[in-house]
Design a protein around this motif. Structure first.
Motif, PDB file in Angstrom:
ATOM      1  N   ARG A 277       0.835  -1.205   0.000  1.00 50.19           N
ATOM      2  CA  ARG A 277       0.000   0.000   0.000  1.00 50.19           C
ATOM      3  C   ARG A 277       0.872   1.258   0.000  1.00 50.19           C
ATOM      4  O   ARG A 277       0.612   2.203  -0.753  1.00 50.19           O
ATOM      5  CB  ARG A 277      -0.911  -0.006   1.220  1.00 50.19           C
ATOM      6  CG  ARG A 277      -1.800   1.191   1.300  1.00 50.19           C
ATOM      7  CD  ARG A 277      -2.804   1.051   2.433  1.00 50.19           C
ATOM      8  NE  ARG A 277      -3.635   2.206   2.515  1.00 50.19           N
ATOM      9  CZ  ARG A 277      -3.599   3.071   3.529  1.00 50.19           C
ATOM     10  NH1 ARG A 277      -2.793   2.873   4.541  1.00 50.19           N
ATOM     11  NH2 ARG A 277      -4.390   4.109   3.533  1.00 50.19           N
ATOM     12  N   ALA A 278       1.919   1.274   0.826  1.00 47.73           N
ATOM     13  CA  ALA A 278       2.792   2.444   0.886  1.00 47.73           C
ATOM     14  C   ALA A 278       3.544   2.621  -0.433  1.00 47.73           C
ATOM     15  O   ALA A 278       3.742   3.754  -0.894  1.00 47.73           O
ATOM     16  CB  ALA A 278       3.779   2.310   2.044  1.00 47.73           C
TER      17      ALA A 278
ATOM     18  N   ARG B 224       1.151   4.043  -2.968  1.00 48.76           N
ATOM     19  CA  ARG B 224       0.894   5.439  -2.650  1.00 48.76           C
ATOM     20  C   ARG B 224       2.060   6.318  -3.087  1.00 48.76           C
ATOM     21  O   ARG B 224       1.861   7.384  -3.674  1.00 48.76           O
ATOM     22  CB  ARG B 224       0.656   5.564  -1.143  1.00 48.76           C
ATOM     23  CG  ARG B 224       0.101   6.874  -0.712  1.00 48.76           C
ATOM     24  CD  ARG B 224      -0.368   6.755   0.708  1.00 48.76           C
ATOM     25  NE  ARG B 224       0.338   7.731   1.504  1.00 48.76           N
ATOM     26  CZ  ARG B 224       0.220   7.859   2.792  1.00 48.76           C
ATOM     27  NH1 ARG B 224      -0.545   7.019   3.458  1.00 48.76           N
ATOM     28  NH2 ARG B 224       0.847   8.786   3.439  1.00 48.76           N
ATOM     29  N   ALA B 225       3.273   5.863  -2.836  1.00 44.79           N
ATOM     30  CA  ALA B 225       4.454   6.628  -3.235  1.00 44.79           C
ATOM     31  C   ALA B 225       4.545   6.728  -4.759  1.00 44.79           C
ATOM     32  O   ALA B 225       4.858   7.791  -5.303  1.00 44.79           O
ATOM     33  CB  ALA B 225       5.713   5.974  -2.667  1.00 44.79           C
TER      34      ALA B 225
ATOM     35  N   ASN C 219       1.913   9.180  -6.005  1.00 37.94           N
ATOM     36  CA  ASN C 219       2.337  10.555  -5.741  1.00 37.94           C
ATOM     37  C   ASN C 219       3.444  10.987  -6.690  1.00 37.94           C
ATOM     38  O   ASN C 219       3.482  12.141  -7.124  1.00 37.94           O
ATOM     39  CB  ASN C 219       2.805  10.704  -4.291  1.00 37.94           C
ATOM     40  CG  ASN C 219       1.654  10.621  -3.322  1.00 37.94           C
ATOM     41  OD1 ASN C 219       0.514  10.914  -3.656  1.00 37.94           O
ATOM     42  ND2 ASN C 219       1.945  10.196  -2.103  1.00 37.94           N
TER      43      ASN C 219
ATOM     44  N   HIS D 102       0.057  14.038   1.781  1.00 36.90           N
ATOM     45  CA  HIS D 102      -0.075  12.618   1.455  1.00 36.90           C
ATOM     46  C   HIS D 102       1.242  11.918   1.162  1.00 36.90           C
ATOM     47  O   HIS D 102       1.262  10.707   1.049  1.00 36.90           O
ATOM     48  CB  HIS D 102      -1.045  12.437   0.282  1.00 36.90           C
ATOM     49  CG  HIS D 102      -2.458  12.725   0.654  1.00 36.90           C
ATOM     50  ND1 HIS D 102      -3.184  11.897   1.478  1.00 36.90           N
ATOM     51  CD2 HIS D 102      -3.270  13.751   0.356  1.00 36.90           C
ATOM     52  CE1 HIS D 102      -4.384  12.403   1.653  1.00 36.90           C
ATOM     53  NE2 HIS D 102      -4.458  13.529   0.985  1.00 36.90           N
ATOM     54  N   THR D 103       2.329  12.666   1.019  1.00 32.96           N
ATOM     55  CA  THR D 103       3.601  11.997   0.776  1.00 32.96           C
ATOM     56  C   THR D 103       4.373  11.768   2.060  1.00 32.96           C
ATOM     57  O   THR D 103       5.277  10.958   2.090  1.00 32.96           O
ATOM     58  CB  THR D 103       4.484  12.806  -0.198  1.00 32.96           C
ATOM     59  OG1 THR D 103       4.686  14.105   0.342  1.00 32.96           O
ATOM     60  CG2 THR D 103       3.874  12.863  -1.562  1.00 32.96           C
TER      61      THR D 103
ATOM     62  N   ASN E   1       5.480   7.881   3.912  1.00 30.69           N
ATOM     63  CA  ASN E   1       5.567   6.670   3.097  1.00 30.69           C
ATOM     64  C   ASN E   1       6.739   5.803   3.530  1.00 30.69           C
ATOM     65  O   ASN E   1       6.635   4.589   3.604  1.00 30.69           O
ATOM     66  CB  ASN E   1       5.682   7.015   1.613  1.00 30.69           C
ATOM     67  CG  ASN E   1       4.351   7.374   1.005  1.00 30.69           C
ATOM     68  OD1 ASN E   1       3.304   6.980   1.500  1.00 30.69           O
ATOM     69  ND2 ASN E   1       4.388   8.132  -0.070  1.00 30.69           N
TER      70      ASN E   1
ATOM     71  N   LEU F 151       5.825   4.187   6.738  1.00 31.24           N
ATOM     72  CA  LEU F 151       4.869   3.098   6.517  1.00 31.24           C
ATOM     73  C   LEU F 151       5.583   1.853   6.018  1.00 31.24           C
ATOM     74  O   LEU F 151       5.272   0.733   6.435  1.00 31.24           O
ATOM     75  CB  LEU F 151       3.798   3.520   5.510  1.00 31.24           C
ATOM     76  CG  LEU F 151       2.615   4.287   6.058  1.00 31.24           C
ATOM     77  CD1 LEU F 151       1.692   4.737   4.928  1.00 31.24           C
ATOM     78  CD2 LEU F 151       1.852   3.471   7.061  1.00 31.24           C
TER      79      LEU F 151
END
Length: 175
Positions: free
Chosen positions: A46-47, A50-51, A54, A76-77, A80, A83
């Motif tokens: 997930r991390a 997400r990275a 972004n 939101h960054t 990461n 995480l």
């Protein structure tokens, strides 16, 4: 000190696993370890997504100067890396690393750890000896928020390297 700290950590993890195994049974310990590995993998996945998302968003909107988008990206960054560290701690077998990994999944704890790590790095960078890694990191941080770069020095050779043009015999390699 680091090898000693790692050895103490490993012994403590094994001792706690033996205690839990004695109280709850070996199969329960196996299920806990398996669940932690699955949860850690999911957190890292997930991390990472997400990275990557972004990064793509940043690359697409690089030319556009939108202060709201920049503020959204900054919110939101952050975290990461922490995480991913949480997921890694969950994957490492042992109850102590699992507890630390679970704590890093809590946003207020993650933010506090992030601020503490940033303060520690800034302190180390301020006391860095010139010519060390700290100096290099300090130079890397010279980018301004508006995308401008602080002026630096570029060294460029104008002359191409010369070739050695010996037609004679070479000396022996051993003496």
């Amino acid at each position: 000190m680091l090898p000693l700290g790692v050895a103490v950590w490993v012994v403590l993890e094994i001792w706690l696993l033996v205690l839990i195994g004695g109280a709850a049974g070996g199969f329960t310990v196996f299920l806990l370890l398996a669940a932690a590995v699955v949860a850690g993998g999911a957190v890292i996945k997930r991390a990472g997504r997400r990275a990557f998302r972004n990064l793509n968003r940043t690359l697409k909107t690089r030319g556009a100067a939108d202060p709201q988008a920049e503020q959204h990206d900054e919110q939101h960054t952050e975290g990461n890396g922490l995480l991913m560290l949480a997921g890694l701690l969950l994957i490492v077998p042992g109850p102590l690393s699992d507890v630390l990994g679970l704590l890093l999944l809590v946003p207020p704890v993650r933010q506090a750890v992030s601020r503490a790590a940033e303060r520690m790095m800034e302190r180390r960078l301020r006391t860095a000896v010139p010519g060390t890694w700290g100096d290099a990191f300090q130079q890397a941080r010279m980018h301004q928020k508006d995308g401008k770069v602080v002026q630096g020095e570029v060294v460029q050779d104008d002359e191409p390297p010369t070739r050695r043009n010996d037609s004679g015999p070479r000396p022996p390699l051993t003496g």
